[in-house]
Write an enzyme that holds these catalytic residues in place. Structure first.
Site, PDB file in Angstrom:
ATOM      1  N   ARG A  87       0.448   6.461   7.651  1.00  0.00           N
ATOM      2  CA  ARG A  87       0.476   6.627   6.190  1.00  0.00           C
ATOM      3  C   ARG A  87      -0.010   8.003   5.755  1.00  0.00           C
ATOM      4  O   ARG A  87       0.374   8.514   4.710  1.00  0.00           O
ATOM      5  CB  ARG A  87      -0.420   5.575   5.515  1.00  0.00           C
ATOM      6  CG  ARG A  87       0.083   4.154   5.616  1.00  0.00           C
ATOM      7  CD  ARG A  87      -0.668   3.288   4.611  1.00  0.00           C
ATOM      8  NE  ARG A  87      -0.605   1.881   4.929  1.00  0.00           N
ATOM      9  CZ  ARG A  87       0.380   1.059   4.565  1.00  0.00           C
ATOM     10  NH1 ARG A  87       1.395   1.530   3.872  1.00  0.00           N
ATOM     11  NH2 ARG A  87       0.348  -0.214   4.876  1.00  0.00           N
TER      12      ARG A  87
ATOM     13  N   LYS B  64       0.824  -1.187   0.000  1.00  0.00           N
ATOM     14  CA  LYS B  64       0.000   0.000   0.000  1.00  0.00           C
ATOM     15  C   LYS B  64       0.872   1.256   0.000  1.00  0.00           C
ATOM     16  O   LYS B  64       0.410   2.347  -0.262  1.00  0.00           O
ATOM     17  CB  LYS B  64      -0.873   0.032   1.272  1.00  0.00           C
ATOM     18  CG  LYS B  64      -1.787  -1.150   1.462  1.00  0.00           C
ATOM     19  CD  LYS B  64      -2.536  -0.988   2.814  1.00  0.00           C
ATOM     20  CE  LYS B  64      -3.318  -2.240   3.167  1.00  0.00           C
ATOM     21  NZ  LYS B  64      -3.902  -2.136   4.534  1.00  0.00           N
ATOM     22  N   GLY B  65       2.135   1.072   0.347  1.00  0.00           N
ATOM     23  CA  GLY B  65       3.013   2.204   0.647  1.00  0.00           C
ATOM     24  C   GLY B  65       3.199   3.221  -0.469  1.00  0.00           C
ATOM     25  O   GLY B  65       3.425   4.393  -0.200  1.00  0.00           O
TER      26      GLY B  65
ATOM     27  N   ASP C 291      14.734  -1.035  -0.073  1.00  0.00           N
ATOM     28  CA  ASP C 291      15.483  -1.338   1.147  1.00  0.00           C
ATOM     29  C   ASP C 291      16.448  -2.481   0.829  1.00  0.00           C
ATOM     30  O   ASP C 291      17.471  -2.250   0.186  1.00  0.00           O
ATOM     31  CB  ASP C 291      14.467  -1.671   2.242  1.00  0.00           C
ATOM     32  CG  ASP C 291      15.081  -1.836   3.613  1.00  0.00           C
ATOM     33  OD1 ASP C 291      15.974  -1.048   3.967  1.00  0.00           O
ATOM     34  OD2 ASP C 291      14.667  -2.751   4.342  1.00  0.00           O
TER      35      ASP C 291
ATOM     36  N   ASP D 223       4.128   3.115   6.259  1.00  0.00           N
ATOM     37  CA  ASP D 223       3.468   2.812   7.528  1.00  0.00           C
ATOM     38  C   ASP D 223       4.390   2.167   8.552  1.00  0.00           C
ATOM     39  O   ASP D 223       5.471   1.678   8.235  1.00  0.00           O
ATOM     40  CB  ASP D 223       2.327   1.814   7.291  1.00  0.00           C
ATOM     41  CG  ASP D 223       2.855   0.397   7.046  1.00  0.00           C
ATOM     42  OD1 ASP D 223       3.733   0.236   6.172  1.00  0.00           O
ATOM     43  OD2 ASP D 223       2.425  -0.534   7.753  1.00  0.00           O
TER      44      ASP D 223
ATOM     45  N   GLU E 192       7.523   2.007  -6.345  1.00  0.00           N
ATOM     46  CA  GLU E 192       7.737   1.509  -4.978  1.00  0.00           C
ATOM     47  C   GLU E 192       7.853   2.684  -4.024  1.00  0.00           C
ATOM     48  O   GLU E 192       8.326   3.755  -4.399  1.00  0.00           O
ATOM     49  CB  GLU E 192       9.076   0.751  -4.934  1.00  0.00           C
ATOM     50  CG  GLU E 192       8.968  -0.736  -5.159  1.00  0.00           C
ATOM     51  CD  GLU E 192       8.759  -1.504  -3.854  1.00  0.00           C
ATOM     52  OE1 GLU E 192       8.188  -0.952  -2.893  1.00  0.00           O
ATOM     53  OE2 GLU E 192       9.166  -2.664  -3.812  1.00  0.00           O
ATOM     54  N   ASP E 193       7.468   2.459  -2.786  1.00  0.00           N
ATOM     55  CA  ASP E 193       7.673   3.503  -1.777  1.00  0.00           C
ATOM     56  C   ASP E 193       9.151   3.612  -1.411  1.00  0.00           C
ATOM     57  O   ASP E 193       9.718   4.695  -1.378  1.00  0.00           O
ATOM     58  CB  ASP E 193       6.811   3.263  -0.521  1.00  0.00           C
ATOM     59  CG  ASP E 193       6.957   1.863   0.070  1.00  0.00           C
ATOM     60  OD1 ASP E 193       7.717   1.021  -0.475  1.00  0.00           O
ATOM     61  OD2 ASP E 193       6.303   1.594   1.099  1.00  0.00           O
TER      62      ASP E 193
ATOM     63  N   LYS F  80      17.353   3.300   0.299  1.00  0.00           N
ATOM     64  CA  LYS F  80      18.283   3.103   1.423  1.00  0.00           C
ATOM     65  C   LYS F  80      19.393   2.169   0.952  1.00  0.00           C
ATOM     66  O   LYS F  80      19.351   0.978   1.242  1.00  0.00           O
ATOM     67  CB  LYS F  80      17.548   2.446   2.607  1.00  0.00           C
ATOM     68  CG  LYS F  80      16.658   3.358   3.401  1.00  0.00           C
ATOM     69  CD  LYS F  80      16.361   2.803   4.792  1.00  0.00           C
ATOM     70  CE  LYS F  80      15.222   1.811   4.783  1.00  0.00           C
ATOM     71  NZ  LYS F  80      14.646   1.569   6.140  1.00  0.00           N
TER      72      LYS F  80
ATOM     73  N   PHE G 215      14.294   3.945   9.895  1.00  0.00           N
ATOM     74  CA  PHE G 215      12.953   3.451   9.590  1.00  0.00           C
ATOM     75  C   PHE G 215      12.048   4.668   9.485  1.00  0.00           C
ATOM     76  O   PHE G 215      11.902   5.441  10.435  1.00  0.00           O
ATOM     77  CB  PHE G 215      12.433   2.486  10.656  1.00  0.00           C
ATOM     78  CG  PHE G 215      11.173   1.790  10.206  1.00  0.00           C
ATOM     79  CD1 PHE G 215      11.245   0.668   9.388  1.00  0.00           C
ATOM     80  CD2 PHE G 215       9.931   2.291  10.552  1.00  0.00           C
ATOM     81  CE1 PHE G 215      10.079   0.047   8.940  1.00  0.00           C
ATOM     82  CE2 PHE G 215       8.764   1.675  10.098  1.00  0.00           C
ATOM     83  CZ  PHE G 215       8.842   0.552   9.296  1.00  0.00           C
ATOM     84  N   VAL G 216      11.471   4.870   8.303  1.00  0.00           N
ATOM     85  CA  VAL G 216      10.703   6.088   8.052  1.00  0.00           C
ATOM     86  C   VAL G 216       9.230   5.777   7.809  1.00  0.00           C
ATOM     87  O   VAL G 216       8.873   4.690   7.352  1.00  0.00           O
ATOM     88  CB  VAL G 216      11.284   6.873   6.846  1.00  0.00           C
ATOM     89  CG1 VAL G 216      12.646   7.451   7.179  1.00  0.00           C
ATOM     90  CG2 VAL G 216      11.358   6.005   5.595  1.00  0.00           C
TER      91      VAL G 216
HETATM   92  P1  5GP Z   1      12.731  -4.550   0.532  1.00  0.00           P
HETATM   93  O1  5GP Z   1      12.054  -5.720  -0.095  1.00  0.00           O
HETATM   94  O2  5GP Z   1      13.429  -3.631  -0.416  1.00  0.00           O
HETATM   95  O3  5GP Z   1      13.599  -4.942   1.685  1.00  0.00           O
HETATM   96  O4  5GP Z   1      11.628  -3.733   1.278  1.00  0.00           O
HETATM   97  C1  5GP Z   1      10.713  -3.043   0.630  1.00  0.00           C
HETATM   98  C2  5GP Z   1       9.493  -2.856   1.511  1.00  0.00           C
HETATM   99  O5  5GP Z   1       9.818  -2.879   2.907  1.00  0.00           O
HETATM  100  C3  5GP Z   1       8.951  -1.511   1.223  1.00  0.00           C
HETATM  101  O6  5GP Z   1       8.058  -1.548   0.146  1.00  0.00           O
HETATM  102  C4  5GP Z   1       8.317  -1.151   2.544  1.00  0.00           C
HETATM  103  O7  5GP Z   1       7.006  -1.653   2.598  1.00  0.00           O
HETATM  104  C5  5GP Z   1       9.157  -1.852   3.592  1.00  0.00           C
HETATM  105  N1  5GP Z   1      10.154  -0.936   4.178  1.00  0.00           N
HETATM  106  C6  5GP Z   1      11.490  -0.950   4.033  1.00  0.00           C
HETATM  107  N2  5GP Z   1      12.080   0.049   4.705  1.00  0.00           N
HETATM  108  C7  5GP Z   1      11.079   0.744   5.282  1.00  0.00           C
HETATM  109  C8  5GP Z   1      11.040   1.925   6.103  1.00  0.00           C
HETATM  110  O8  5GP Z   1      12.032   2.575   6.449  1.00  0.00           O
HETATM  111  N3  5GP Z   1       9.799   2.327   6.485  1.00  0.00           N
HETATM  112  C9  5GP Z   1       8.655   1.673   6.144  1.00  0.00           C
HETATM  113  N4  5GP Z   1       7.506   2.165   6.590  1.00  0.00           N
HETATM  114  N5  5GP Z   1       8.657   0.573   5.374  1.00  0.00           N
HETATM  115  C10 5GP Z   1       9.861   0.110   4.950  1.00  0.00           C
HETATM  116 MG    MG Z   2       5.021  -1.673   4.596  1.00  0.00          MG
END
Ligand code: 5GP
Ligand code: MG
Length: 172
Positions: free
Chosen positions: A162, A41-42, A100, A156, A96-97, A128, A149-150
């Protein structure tokens, strides 16, 4: 967890970044219509601002990937919602939001390629890079941030925050 009341990225900074980012994407698309695949949803709030700034025709589709519970990355990505429209031959922009570890984006781009898309590009509001566990990089990035962590502007913590218009750090 405590919300730092001073935004890491203010609402004004978020809005100010949009035109240049949209211009980059529009130039990259070179007039071809895009399927904008919004990751639920981000990315919803970011994507709704972004598509309105694009100069190309877009279709909106949605996908949902789960890899996170609370603050801990699980390492495993499950695609729970996928677009119904055929992506074969289409130019897809994944929105993507935050990028990470990159596992979510790798899973989604692999899936989209597997559908026979003509091209797949990735746009992430936030990046990040210090947390990356995969080889993926965004084609378009809003802001590069340190390892915080944002929350806010769609992001969220256990479904909260959100609605905040700016990006804030959630401190332990
Ligand atoms: P990845 O698969 O790249 O590790 O993570 C992506 C997902 O993890 C993002 O779409 C998000 O939902 C969540 N995520 C990663 N870092 C953060 C953060 O700092 N804050 C929030 N709210 N969600 C995060
Ligand atoms: Mg999330």
């Amino acid at each position: 967890m405590r919300l730092n009341p001073n935004p890491l990225i203010s609402a004004g900074q978020l809005q100010a970044r949009l035109p240049a980012l949209a211009e980059e994407i529009s130039r990259g698309a070179a007039g071809t219509p895009l399927v904008v695949l919004v990751v639920l949803k981000g990315a919803v709030i970011f994507a709704s601002d972004l598509v309105r700034a694009l100069r190309v025709e877009t279709e909106l589709e949605f996908a949902r990937a789960r890899s996170y519970r609370g603050c801990e990355s699980q390492g495993l990505v499950e695609l729970t919602v996928l677009p119904e429209t055929p992506l074969r031959g289409r130019h897809v922009l994944i929105v993507e939001d935050i990028l990470d570890t990159g596992r979510t984006s790798v899973a989604l781009t692999d899936w989209v390629r597997g559908q026979g898309a003509a091209s797949v590009r990735l746009c992430a509001l936030l990046d990040k890079p210090s947390r990356r566990a995969t080889a993926i990089a965004a084609d378009y990035t809003g802001f590069v941030i340190d390892d915080h962590f944002v929350v806010g502007y769609g992001l969220d913590y256990d479904e909260g925050y959100r609605h905040l218009p700016a990006i804030h750090v959630l401190e332990p």
